[in-house]
Design a protein around this motif. Sequence first.
Motif, PDB file in Angstrom:
ATOM      1  N   PHE A 142      13.380  -0.315   3.997  1.00 36.55           N
ATOM      2  CA  PHE A 142      13.040   0.427   2.786  1.00 36.55           C
ATOM      3  C   PHE A 142      12.617  -0.553   1.699  1.00 36.55           C
ATOM      4  N   ASP A 143      11.677  -0.121   0.872  1.00 32.59           N
ATOM      5  CA  ASP A 143      11.269  -0.956  -0.258  1.00 32.59           C
ATOM      6  C   ASP A 143      12.295  -0.902  -1.376  1.00 32.59           C
ATOM      7  N   ILE A 144      12.884   0.275  -1.577  1.00 34.40           N
ATOM      8  CA  ILE A 144      13.887   0.481  -2.622  1.00 34.40           C
ATOM      9  C   ILE A 144      15.006   1.327  -2.026  1.00 34.40           C
ATOM     10  N   LEU A 145      16.235   0.949  -2.301  1.00 30.31           N
ATOM     11  CA  LEU A 145      17.374   1.758  -1.871  1.00 30.31           C
ATOM     12  C   LEU A 145      18.382   1.810  -3.005  1.00 30.31           C
ATOM     13  N   THR A 146      18.716   3.022  -3.433  1.00 32.68           N
ATOM     14  CA  THR A 146      19.645   3.194  -4.554  1.00 32.68           C
ATOM     15  C   THR A 146      21.004   3.653  -4.050  1.00 32.68           C
ATOM     16  N   GLY A 158       0.786  -1.228   0.000  1.00 35.30           N
ATOM     17  CA  GLY A 158       0.000   0.000   0.000  1.00 35.30           C
ATOM     18  C   GLY A 158       0.813   1.270   0.000  1.00 35.30           C
ATOM     19  N   ARG A 159       2.135   1.167  -0.004  1.00 37.58           N
ATOM     20  CA  ARG A 159       3.011   2.334  -0.049  1.00 37.58           C
ATOM     21  C   ARG A 159       4.400   1.888  -0.475  1.00 37.58           C
ATOM     22  N   CYS A 160       5.237   2.865  -0.783  1.00 38.62           N
ATOM     23  CA  CYS A 160       6.602   2.566  -1.203  1.00 38.62           C
ATOM     24  C   CYS A 160       7.545   3.562  -0.539  1.00 38.62           C
ATOM     25  N   ARG A 161       8.472   3.046   0.228  1.00 38.25           N
ATOM     26  CA  ARG A 161       9.464   3.867   0.901  1.00 38.25           C
ATOM     27  C   ARG A 161      10.801   3.707   0.186  1.00 38.25           C
ATOM     28  N   ILE A 162      11.294   4.819  -0.354  1.00 38.58           N
ATOM     29  CA  ILE A 162      12.489   4.818  -1.198  1.00 38.58           C
ATOM     30  C   ILE A 162      13.582   5.642  -0.537  1.00 38.58           C
ATOM     31  N   ALA A 163      14.794   5.099  -0.485  1.00 41.71           N
ATOM     32  CA  ALA A 163      15.964   5.845  -0.023  1.00 41.71           C
ATOM     33  C   ALA A 163      16.883   6.061  -1.219  1.00 41.71           C
ATOM     34  N   ILE A 164      17.222   7.314  -1.477  1.00 38.79           N
ATOM     35  CA  ILE A 164      17.965   7.657  -2.688  1.00 38.79           C
ATOM     36  C   ILE A 164      19.335   8.235  -2.364  1.00 38.79           C
ATOM     37  N   PRO A 183       5.379  17.893   0.397  1.00 36.97           N
ATOM     38  CA  PRO A 183       6.564  18.072   1.259  1.00 36.97           C
ATOM     39  C   PRO A 183       6.617  17.074   2.409  1.00 36.97           C
ATOM     40  N   GLU A 184       5.476  16.726   2.980  1.00 36.18           N
ATOM     41  CA  GLU A 184       5.478  15.807   4.122  1.00 36.18           C
ATOM     42  C   GLU A 184       5.837  14.378   3.725  1.00 36.18           C
ATOM     43  N   GLN A 185       5.890  14.095   2.431  1.00 37.40           N
ATOM     44  CA  GLN A 185       6.314  12.773   1.970  1.00 37.40           C
ATOM     45  C   GLN A 185       7.828  12.668   1.832  1.00 37.40           C
ATOM     46  N   VAL A 186       8.536  13.769   2.025  1.00 39.78           N
ATOM     47  CA  VAL A 186       9.986  13.821   1.815  1.00 39.78           C
ATOM     48  C   VAL A 186      10.676  13.990   3.162  1.00 39.78           C
ATOM     49  N   HIS A 187      11.592  13.085   3.464  1.00 38.65           N
ATOM     50  CA  HIS A 187      12.319  13.104   4.727  1.00 38.65           C
ATOM     51  C   HIS A 187      13.765  13.531   4.448  1.00 38.65           C
ATOM     52  N   ARG A 188      14.040  14.792   4.729  1.00 39.62           N
ATOM     53  CA  ARG A 188      15.342  15.385   4.411  1.00 39.62           C
ATOM     54  C   ARG A 188      16.316  15.212   5.569  1.00 39.62           C
ATOM     55  N   MET A 189      17.564  14.879   5.252  1.00 37.66           N
ATOM     56  CA  MET A 189      18.641  14.967   6.240  1.00 37.66           C
ATOM     57  C   MET A 189      19.021  16.437   6.393  1.00 37.66           C
ATOM     58  N   GLN A 190      19.122  16.905   7.612  1.00 36.35           N
ATOM     59  CA  GLN A 190      19.367  18.320   7.871  1.00 36.35           C
ATOM     60  C   GLN A 190      20.876  18.596   7.926  1.00 36.35           C
ATOM     61  N   GLY A 191      21.463  18.696   6.759  1.00 39.75           N
ATOM     62  CA  GLY A 191      22.907  18.869   6.662  1.00 39.75           C
ATOM     63  C   GLY A 191      23.429  20.170   7.235  1.00 39.75           C
ATOM     64  N   GLU A 192      22.540  21.143   7.488  1.00 37.58           N
ATOM     65  CA  GLU A 192      22.952  22.423   8.048  1.00 37.58           C
ATOM     66  C   GLU A 192      23.206  22.355   9.551  1.00 37.58           C
ATOM     67  N   LEU A 193      22.768  21.261  10.211  1.00 38.13           N
ATOM     68  CA  LEU A 193      22.991  21.097  11.641  1.00 38.13           C
ATOM     69  C   LEU A 193      24.382  20.535  11.909  1.00 38.13           C
ATOM     70  N   GLU A 194      24.801  20.562  13.174  1.00 33.73           N
ATOM     71  CA  GLU A 194      26.035  19.870  13.537  1.00 33.73           C
ATOM     72  C   GLU A 194      25.892  18.400  13.143  1.00 33.73           C
ATOM     73  N   PRO A 195      26.955  17.783  12.620  1.00 32.42           N
ATOM     74  CA  PRO A 195      26.821  16.432  12.064  1.00 32.42           C
ATOM     75  C   PRO A 195      26.194  15.408  13.017  1.00 32.42           C
ATOM     76  N   LEU A 214       9.851   9.449   0.517  1.00 35.52           N
ATOM     77  CA  LEU A 214      11.212   9.564  -0.003  1.00 35.52           C
ATOM     78  C   LEU A 214      12.182   9.899   1.120  1.00 35.52           C
ATOM     79  N   PHE A 215      13.247   9.125   1.204  1.00 38.11           N
ATOM     80  CA  PHE A 215      14.294   9.300   2.204  1.00 38.11           C
ATOM     81  C   PHE A 215      15.640   9.451   1.498  1.00 38.11           C
ATOM     82  N   PHE A 216      16.657   9.829   2.257  1.00 30.95           N
ATOM     83  CA  PHE A 216      17.989  10.014   1.694  1.00 30.95           C
ATOM     84  C   PHE A 216      18.972   9.040   2.321  1.00 30.95           C
ATOM     85  N   VAL A 217      19.830   8.473   1.470  1.00 31.43           N
ATOM     86  CA  VAL A 217      20.876   7.563   1.931  1.00 31.43           C
ATOM     87  C   VAL A 217      21.973   8.338   2.640  1.00 31.43           C
TER      88      VAL A 217
END
Length: 265
Positions: free
Chosen positions: A144-148, A38-44, A107-119, A75-78
Motif C-alpha cells: 500500500f502507498d498509504i496505510l492509516t 501513477g496511482r495511489c493505493r490507500i488502506a484506511i 465504486p470499482e475503486q473501492v475494495h470493501r471487506m464483506q463483513g456480512e459473510l462468515e468471518p 481504497l482498501f480497508f485495514v
Amino acid sequence: MSSNLRINYTIDPDPAALALRAAHHMLELAEEAVEARGRCRIAISGGSTPKATFRILADPAQPFVSRMPWSQIELFFVDERTVPPDHPDSNYRMTKEALLDHVPIRPEQVHRMQGELEPEVAAAEYEFDLRRTFRLEGAESPRFDILTLGMGPDGHCASLFPHTEALHEIGRLVAANHVPQMNTWRITLTWPVINHAREVFFLIAGADKADRAKQVFTGPKDVETLPSQLIWPASGILTLLMDKAAAAELPPTGADGKGHLERAR
C-alpha cells in the motif's frame, strides 16, 4: 523489516486540528504516490478521527475535493466488523457516508471487506481480492502507498486485539480474528502486511490514549498486551499524528510541534 525504528510525531491542540493535519498529510502522500507510480493505493481504518478527516476531505469548502487525485486512487480497508455494509457499526458505511458519497470516486475503486459473510470466508475473499489486484504470487505481500491506523485505549490497532490469535498470523494477508473480550469476530489485515506499506501513520486523539501511547511507543516490548508495538514499518519510519491530550506523556516536541523517538529491536 528495519532493525531500528524512528517514530516521528506531531502534536495538534485538539481533535479538529488533528483531523485537518491528517487530511493535508493524506493529500501530500497521495500526490507523491501518483507522481511516482501513477496511482495511489490507500488502506484506511475506522474510528472517530478518520471520520473527521474524511469529512474534511469531502468538504467542498476545503481544497481537498479539487486537489485529491480521486481518479487514480484505490481504497482498501485495514479491518472491518462482522456486520452488513449498511449496519451502523460498519467501517464501510462510515466511510461511505463521510467520504465516498461526496467525492468523484467510482465504486470499482473501492475494495470493501464483506463483513456480512462468515468471518473466515470474508478474510479469504479479501485476501483473494488483494492478490488479484496487486498481482501477487506466493508469499508476496501487497504494498500500500498509504496505510492509516488508530489505536484503542487497550493498545490494539487494526483489529489486532490483545491476546488474540491474529497476533501470531504471519502466513496470511487477512485474518478472521476472534476477540473474546468483545464477544465478536473481526476481519483484519495482518501485521506483516501493515508493515509492508510505504507510509504507515497512526491517528491518535484523546486523554484516554495518553498512558497507553507512552507504554506502546516508549515502554518495554510486550506485543501480546500492546499489539500496536507490532507496527514496525519496513521503511524504519513510523509517523504519529496526535492531539495534545493523547501525547501528554510523550517527550515534549520542539517549537514546531514535532518530535521523534528512536526504538531498537
